[in-house]
Enzyme design. Structure first.
Site, mmCIF file in Angstrom:
data_model
loop_
_atom_site.group_PDB
_atom_site.id
_atom_site.type_symbol
_atom_site.label_atom_id
_atom_site.label_comp_id
_atom_site.label_asym_id
_atom_site.label_seq_id
_atom_site.Cartn_x
_atom_site.Cartn_y
_atom_site.Cartn_z
ATOM 1 N N ASP A 508 6.328 121.940 153.165
ATOM 2 C CA ASP A 508 5.948 120.535 153.312
ATOM 3 C C ASP A 508 5.782 120.160 154.783
ATOM 4 O O ASP A 508 6.169 120.907 155.687
ATOM 5 C CB ASP A 508 7.009 119.645 152.658
ATOM 6 C CG ASP A 508 6.414 118.375 152.051
ATOM 7 O OD1 ASP A 508 5.303 117.993 152.463
ATOM 8 O OD2 ASP A 508 7.055 117.770 151.179
ATOM 9 N N ASP A 570 0.172 113.448 146.947
ATOM 10 C CA ASP A 570 1.440 112.939 146.431
ATOM 11 C C ASP A 570 1.217 111.942 145.303
ATOM 12 O O ASP A 570 2.160 111.566 144.613
ATOM 13 C CB ASP A 570 2.237 112.261 147.549
ATOM 14 C CG ASP A 570 3.075 113.248 148.333
ATOM 15 O OD1 ASP A 570 3.257 114.387 147.863
ATOM 16 O OD2 ASP A 570 3.551 112.889 149.423
#
Length: 747
Positions: A508, A570
């Protein structure tokens, strides 16, 4: 479609400074991939020709043609008149436009000498043809052997500044793709500064053109934007340090009449993960110049004597069959000649990620229970997301722990090894002996000020002298331009993965870059990041790596060199995801998209969409997964059926050709068809986003089938390919959010 008057112009311009000349004949056919005739050059693909030559008077490179196939001698243009302020360089099509000699359009290169001069005069010196496609030092790059690609390198030199430029043109003829990059070398005794450098510059002849790009923001990535190319400069880019959510390093130039399946289109995609610039300028003479490369505001690259700066690659693809054809060429090229992972074309495991199910709230017992419930659903890979690490500064929220990559002893008193062992001993439901795999989340490029790492090495965080260090999500960015930081990441990741049984990593990256010490830090950071990824993916080839930059923020061709899949956004709302995934597919293969079925009401939009609809949308990504607590799944009886369906379609998603049949921005009934490479199978995804009251659902015409073959639809009716493509299929939906997945098999 372009009319005949345009087609004549598109055959090519052959222009010399100050006079016209007969265009050279370069062979009678495209039987050779690269043909040179003195200082005239032809790159030939299956359906594309790229031509340019050297102006014998000035040594400048002159563009002749980039488009459909041409052969033999090409016509000369009308000699341009030289009036007003614009000199001859500004009135012609140039291959590598430099600055300061009368071309007032955007330059591809701007060099500042130690004396302050920014004038360049790069002239042709020599060229060479190389079989295959070579790698770029420290950068991701396409690859291919002599059967796949051929490379032309043209050497230029400025006699006044002693600067050399090597222009690389690699052609992958099967994909109608030209891959370009530039090396600039300082061969003089003093320092120079590269202030701007484009990987590619294309001057289109005078025509009306549109430009297509992908814009957005966090959770709103890859919205397709199309606009008319106007006189003057227009463009986009990223200054975030990464390719970013805001604009993707993809640009298409198209004829105004071009659609998904018809018309001329030129696609450009930068193989780079850092800040970039994409600019389009329609000059005073009507020519349109398109450039992609470094963001000049974040370059200012110093070259000492003997030093070289290499630009990222830019892939250019041409088709006269619309944007859909351009996309399919990108997809095939990237699957076969960019993505190095062994997983690039192999089936991906159905996964469950813990994040939206439990967020930071878990321990060893609860995470093992979650894994047991995942295996019971038929999931093959369990991923433990953020929250597993930190000792003195435990990661129980997003305000501490980043940088301290050891298991939280309060949550995992015996470390991760027994947890991984327990989970990987679980048998996946519906199988006889298949064991559940274990994956883990990391964010190696970041650090919280509340961490042992930051207290020990505050100098490792990016900062600009005395200026405050701006936090985002309570974190700072480590300076990967520093070899010590690169080594730290390589070492802790090696310790984490070595002999632990971890088979998947979600990498990430949740913020942009601020407070860089110099403009050149952005690219230095990227070179460091690429070194880290190259080392780790080479060291652990059996690990499935997924790139994730807060979803979509680094979905680019540079990352695809190292990771076969990227978290697309997301935003897991199924309605929004259709738009995001369709847009992302303009340049990037669906095989690379991570797409998960999440809980409702959706965490980002608050929208409630049926379980099956959410699953069908997620299946269009190469990596299908669940992002929820298995204990809360509604309709348990349909979960095994949907997971089995996801596994069935996955091979076609990974390796098939995508046809965007109906676009979400244009229709309430978006549809996509995936056709296997051999044409034997296809799968149709058909959605109803919002019904029209008392209105029929439109037929959807398929594409990419064999018109002479017969196809069985869902094992029932059989129709010819011609019927399915010219008439199509029609379905009805009972709910607002309706969806269908339809299988076709060739008889």
């Amino acid at each position: 479609m372009i009319g005949s008057s345009h087609a004549v112009v598109a055959l090519g311009l052959f222009t010399l400074y100050g006079h016209s000349a007969a265009a050279p004949a370069i062979g009678a056919s495209n039987s050779q991939t690269i043909v040179t005739n003195g200082t005239s050059f032809a790159l030939n693909g299956d359906n594309v020709s790229y031509r340019f030559h050297v102006n014998s008077s000035t040594g400048d490179l002159i563009s002749d043609h980039f488009g459909g196939v041409v052969s033999g001698t090409i016509p000369s243009p009308v000699e341009p008149a030289v009036n007003g302020w614009v000199g001859m360089p500004g009135r012609i099509r140039r291959e590598f436009p430099d600055q300061g000699r009368g071309d007032f359009r955007i330059p591809a290169v701007r060099i500042r000498e130690s004396a302050g001069y920014t004038v360049s005069d790069l002239q042709y010196v020599s060229h060479e043809v190389i079989e295959g496609k070579y790698a770029l030092p420290g950068l991701p790059a396409t690859f291919g052997d002599a059967q796949d690609a051929t490379t032309l390198v043209v050497h230029l030199y400025d006699n006044y500044s002693s600067v050399a430029a090597d222009l690389s043109y690699s052609i992958f003829p099967k994909y109608d793709a030209i891959v370009r990059s530039v090396n600039v070398t300082n061969q003089g005794p003093g320092n120079i500064t590269i202030e701007a450098l484009a990987s590619i510059s294309i001057d289109f002849p005078y025509e009306d053109l549109d430009m297509v790009s992908l814009r957005g923001d966090w959770a709103r990535e890859a919205n397709v934007q199309r606009s008319k190319v106007q006189y003057g400069v227009q463009g986009f880019g990223s200054s975030t340090g990464y390719s970013s959510h805001l604009h993707n390093p993809f640009l298409a130039i198209v004829d105004p009449a071009t659609t998904e399946s018809q018309g001329e289109a030129w696609g450009f995609n930068l193989v780079y993960t850092g800040s970039f610039s994409a600019q389009v300028e329609k000059g005073s003479q009507g020519f349109t110049r398109a450039l992609l490369g470094f963001n000049p505001d974040q370059l200012s690259w110093n070259l000492g004597p003997g030093e070289t700066l290499t630009s990222p690659e830019c892939v250019a693809v041409y088709s006269d069959k619309g944007l859909g054809s351009v996309s399919r060429k990108f997809h095939r090229l990237y699957r076969n000649h960019l993505m190095k992972s062994k997983f690039a074309t192999s089936d991906r495991p159905v996964l469950l990620n813990s994040w939206e199910g439990v967020y930071f709230d878990y321990n060893q017992s609860s995470i093992e229970t979650l894994a047991e419930e995942s295996a019971a659903l038929g999931v093959h890979l369990f991923v433990m997301d953020d929250g597993w690490f930190g000792d003195k500064y435990p990661r129980v929220s997003d305000n501490a722990g980043l940088g301290d990559w050891m298991p939280n002893p309060a949550r995992f008193p015996d470390g991760l090894t027994p947890v991984v062992q327990d989970i990987t001993n679980l048998t996946v439901n519906g199988t006889e002996s298949t064991k559940l795999r274990f994956g883990i989340w990391v964010e190696p490029e970041m650090v919280n000020p509340n961490s042992t790492l930051y207290h020990e090495h505050p100098e490792w965080a990016l900062h600009a002298g005395p200026y405050p260090r701006t936090e985002r999500r309570n974190q700072l960015v480590l300076n990967l331009a520093l070899p010590a930081v690169q080594d730290f990441i390589i070492d802790f990741m090696t310790n984490l993965l070595q002999d632990t049984g971890i088979s998947y990593v979600k990498w990430d990256n949740n913020r942009g870059i601020h407070e860089t010490p110099s403009p050149s830090t952005d690219h230095q950071y990227m070179l460091g990041l690429y070194r880290v990824f190259d080392t780790l993916t080479t060291r652990f080839p059996d690990v499935l790596w997924e790139g994730c930059a807060s979803g979509g923020g680094r979905f680019d061709a540079g990352m695809l060199q190292y990771v076969p899949q990227i978290w697309t956004s997301d935003n897991t709302d199924a309605i929004d995801r259709i738009t995001i995934q369709f847009g992302t597919s303009l340049a990037y293969p669906p095989s690379a998209m991570g797409a998960h079925l999440s809980a409702v009401p959706n965490a980002q939009t608050g929208r409630t969409v049926p379980f099956t609809f959410r699953a069908h949308v997620a299946m269009m990504g190469g990596s299908f997964g669940l992002e929820l607590d298995p204990a809360t799944v509604e309709g348990d009886e349909i979960v095994p059926e949907l997971l089995a369906l996801a596994e069935k379609v996955n091979p076609i998603i990974l390796n098939g050709d995508l046809y965007r049949l109906r676009l979400p921005q244009d229709s309430q009934w978006p549809a996509a068809l995936f056709v296997s490479q051999d044409g034997a199978q296809a799968v149709l995804f058909y959605f109803q986003v919002q019904p029209n009251v008392n209105h029929a659902v439109p037929w959807v015409r398929l594409q990419g089938l064999d018109p002479k073959a017969d196809y069985t639809v869902d094992g029932d009716q059989t129709y010819s390919g011609a019927t399915l493509m010219n008439l199509g299929l029609q379905y009805s939906f009972d709910t607002e959010y309706g969806s269908k997945v339809v299988f076709l098999e060739r008889q």
